[in-house]
Motif scaffolding. Structure first.
Motif, short mmCIF file in Angstrom:
data_model
loop_
_atom_site.label_atom_id
_atom_site.label_comp_id
_atom_site.label_asym_id
_atom_site.label_seq_id
_atom_site.Cartn_x
_atom_site.Cartn_y
_atom_site.Cartn_z
N SER A 199 0.80 -1.29 0.02
CA SER A 199 0.05 0.11 0.02
C SER A 199 0.78 1.21 0.12
O SER A 199 0.51 2.35 -0.42
CB SER A 199 -0.77 -0.08 1.25
OG SER A 199 -0.15 0.24 2.41
N GLY A 200 1.91 1.00 0.45
CA GLY A 200 2.76 2.37 0.92
C GLY A 200 3.21 2.95 2.15
O GLY A 200 3.75 3.63 2.70
N GLY A 201 2.48 1.99 2.85
CA GLY A 201 2.29 2.31 4.43
C GLY A 201 3.48 1.72 5.19
O GLY A 201 4.12 0.67 4.78
N VAL A 202 3.69 1.74 6.30
CA VAL A 202 4.67 1.19 7.31
C VAL A 202 4.61 -0.50 7.25
O VAL A 202 5.42 -1.08 7.06
CB VAL A 202 4.24 1.39 8.76
CG1 VAL A 202 5.27 0.56 9.71
CG2 VAL A 202 4.83 3.00 8.74
N ASP A 203 3.37 -0.94 7.29
CA ASP A 203 2.92 -2.20 7.63
C ASP A 203 3.51 -3.13 6.33
O ASP A 203 4.25 -4.22 6.23
CB ASP A 203 1.55 -2.63 8.00
CG ASP A 203 1.13 -1.80 9.22
OD1 ASP A 203 2.11 -1.70 10.03
OD2 ASP A 203 0.45 -1.26 9.15
N SER A 204 2.92 -2.53 5.18
CA SER A 204 3.20 -3.29 3.81
C SER A 204 4.65 -3.14 3.37
O SER A 204 5.19 -3.90 2.82
CB SER A 204 2.15 -2.84 2.91
OG SER A 204 2.40 -1.52 2.56
N ALA A 205 5.37 -1.96 3.88
CA ALA A 205 6.67 -1.75 3.40
C ALA A 205 7.73 -2.77 4.15
O ALA A 205 8.57 -3.14 3.70
CB ALA A 205 7.12 -0.30 3.54
N THR A 206 7.37 -2.92 5.42
CA THR A 206 8.19 -3.95 6.28
C THR A 206 7.76 -5.45 5.79
O THR A 206 8.70 -6.20 5.95
CB THR A 206 7.36 -3.94 7.79
OG1 THR A 206 7.54 -2.59 8.20
CG2 THR A 206 8.17 -4.66 8.64
N CYS A 207 6.66 -5.76 5.35
CA CYS A 207 6.54 -6.92 4.56
C CYS A 207 7.42 -7.06 3.32
O CYS A 207 7.94 -8.18 3.21
CB CYS A 207 4.86 -6.97 4.21
SG CYS A 207 3.87 -7.51 5.39
N LEU A 208 7.36 -6.02 2.58
CA LEU A 208 8.50 -6.09 1.42
C LEU A 208 9.83 -6.40 1.90
O LEU A 208 10.34 -6.94 1.29
CB LEU A 208 8.31 -4.84 0.58
CG LEU A 208 9.05 -4.98 -0.68
CD1 LEU A 208 8.49 -5.84 -1.48
CD2 LEU A 208 8.93 -3.52 -1.34
N GLY A 209 10.25 -5.89 2.93
CA GLY A 209 11.74 -5.95 3.49
C GLY A 209 11.70 -7.01 3.98
O GLY A 209 12.87 -7.81 3.77
N LEU A 210 10.65 -7.95 4.49
CA LEU A 210 10.93 -9.32 5.11
C LEU A 210 10.83 -10.22 4.01
O LEU A 210 11.77 -11.20 3.78
CB LEU A 210 9.65 -9.73 5.83
CG LEU A 210 9.63 -9.39 7.41
CD1 LEU A 210 8.47 -9.55 7.98
CD2 LEU A 210 10.89 -9.86 7.96
N ALA A 211 10.08 -10.01 2.85
CA ALA A 211 10.15 -10.88 1.49
C ALA A 211 11.34 -10.71 0.93
O ALA A 211 11.81 -11.81 0.43
CB ALA A 211 8.77 -10.53 0.64
N VAL A 212 11.90 -9.71 0.72
CA VAL A 212 13.23 -9.32 0.08
C VAL A 212 14.18 -10.12 0.78
O VAL A 212 15.32 -10.87 0.32
CB VAL A 212 13.63 -8.03 -0.20
CG1 VAL A 212 14.90 -7.67 -0.60
CG2 VAL A 212 12.69 -7.19 -0.95
N LYS A 213 14.32 -10.07 2.14
CA LYS A 213 15.36 -10.74 3.03
C LYS A 213 15.28 -12.10 2.65
O LYS A 213 16.34 -13.04 2.71
CB LYS A 213 15.25 -10.27 4.37
CG LYS A 213 16.21 -11.03 5.24
CD LYS A 213 15.97 -10.80 6.75
CE LYS A 213 16.95 -11.48 7.57
NZ LYS A 213 16.73 -11.16 9.12
N GLU A 214 13.97 -12.78 2.63
CA GLU A 214 13.75 -14.09 2.58
C GLU A 214 14.07 -14.72 1.20
O GLU A 214 14.79 -15.62 0.81
CB GLU A 214 12.45 -14.43 2.81
CG GLU A 214 11.85 -16.00 2.92
CD GLU A 214 12.42 -16.93 3.81
OE1 GLU A 214 12.53 -18.07 3.47
OE2 GLU A 214 12.88 -16.27 4.89
N TYR A 215 13.71 -14.06 0.22
CA TYR A 215 13.70 -14.54 -1.21
C TYR A 215 14.86 -14.04 -2.23
O TYR A 215 15.18 -14.16 -3.23
CB TYR A 215 12.44 -14.53 -2.02
CG TYR A 215 11.30 -15.50 -1.39
CD1 TYR A 215 11.53 -16.77 -1.39
CD2 TYR A 215 10.56 -14.96 -0.57
CE1 TYR A 215 10.28 -17.70 -0.69
CE2 TYR A 215 9.49 -15.66 -0.01
CZ TYR A 215 9.56 -17.25 -0.08
OH TYR A 215 8.62 -17.82 0.43
N GLY A 216 14.99 -12.63 -1.77
CA GLY A 216 16.13 -11.71 -2.88
C GLY A 216 14.94 -11.06 -3.51
O GLY A 216 14.20 -11.38 -4.09
N ALA A 217 15.41 -9.79 -3.97
CA ALA A 217 14.69 -8.79 -4.53
C ALA A 217 14.14 -9.30 -5.86
O ALA A 217 13.07 -9.33 -6.79
CB ALA A 217 15.43 -7.60 -4.94
#
Length: 228
Positions: free
Chosen positions: A8-26
């Motif tokens: 969405s562009g908010g705090v929570d979804s941005a944090t989800c993206l950070g987790l996903a990138v850490k887990e799988y790579g960009a």
């Protein structure tokens, strides 16, 4: 592609993206933003900035026609003003019903659409940023653990076991989400949460209040306010 993140562009979804990138790579992550007829596009602009920061592709979906009959105060077509009280104050007069900024079954719709997008791109998991503060008091029932479990089962079954949803914060509050994000180095300076679309966050709507409190609990000022 391994993961799709509802961004969405908010705090929570941005944090989800950070987790996903850490887990799988960009390279194995894509993001999906949804326009649903909201009063402003500041969050969508923020989503692009966050996606660019992580180097992931951002897909956009317009679902605004679905909400044309709604009077949700977050919608541009609504005659209602966005409330400036806290969620607790709003819930004290709703009689157990969701608050006026609840977009009808938004997460259910978004997750269903995201499932089709994810399956079309070979993803195995969808991340979304529901957390316990939003679910509290039935303010946003589609952020609850019960809802997440039901949708998770439906999407897993309906995809033939190919796709799961992951709400990593569903049992955490917003300050705990921020703590995780700070540890991950999530670029909160790019995010937007305010229900108003001004040059700066209004600071008084319910989501602004919750966001400010979450950063304060973690001992820092909101990076988006400071511009850092």
């Amino acid at each position: 592609m391994k993961a799709l993140v509802l961004l969405s562009g908010g705090v929570d979804s941005a944090t989800c993206l950070g987790l996903a990138v850490k887990e799988y790579g960009a390279a194995e992550v894509c993001a999906l933003s949804v326009y649903y007829g909201q009063t402003h596009c500041k969050e969508l602009e923020a989503a692009q900035k966050v996606a660019d920061f992580y180097g992931v592709s951002l897909k956009r979906l317009d679902l605004s026609v679905i909400f044309e009959g709604s009077d949700c105060s977050l919608l541009a077509s609504s005659p209602k003003d966005i409330p400036l009280q806290s969620y607790a104050e709003q819930l004290s007069v709703t009689g157990g019903k969701p608050v006026s900024t609840y977009v009808p079954f938004r997460n259910g719709l978004f997750l269903s659409a995201a499932a089709s997008v994810a399956l079309s791109h070979g993803c195995e998991v969808i991340y979304y940023g529901a957390h316990s503060d939003d679910a509290a008091g039935n303010a946003y029932p589609d952020c609850s653990e019960k809802f997440n479990s039901a949708m998770g089962e439906a999407i897993y079954t309906g995809s033939g076991g190919q796709l799961k949803i992951l709400a990593p914060f569903v049992n955490l509050n917003k300050s705990q989400v921020v703590k995780i994000g700070l540890e991950l180095g999530v670029p909160y300076k790019y995010t937007w949460s305010c229900y108003s679309g001004g040059r700066k966050p209004c600071g008084v709507c319910a989501t602004c209040r919750d966001r400010a409190a979450a950063f304060e609990i973690n001992g820092i000022d909101d990076p988006a306010i400071k511009g850092e």
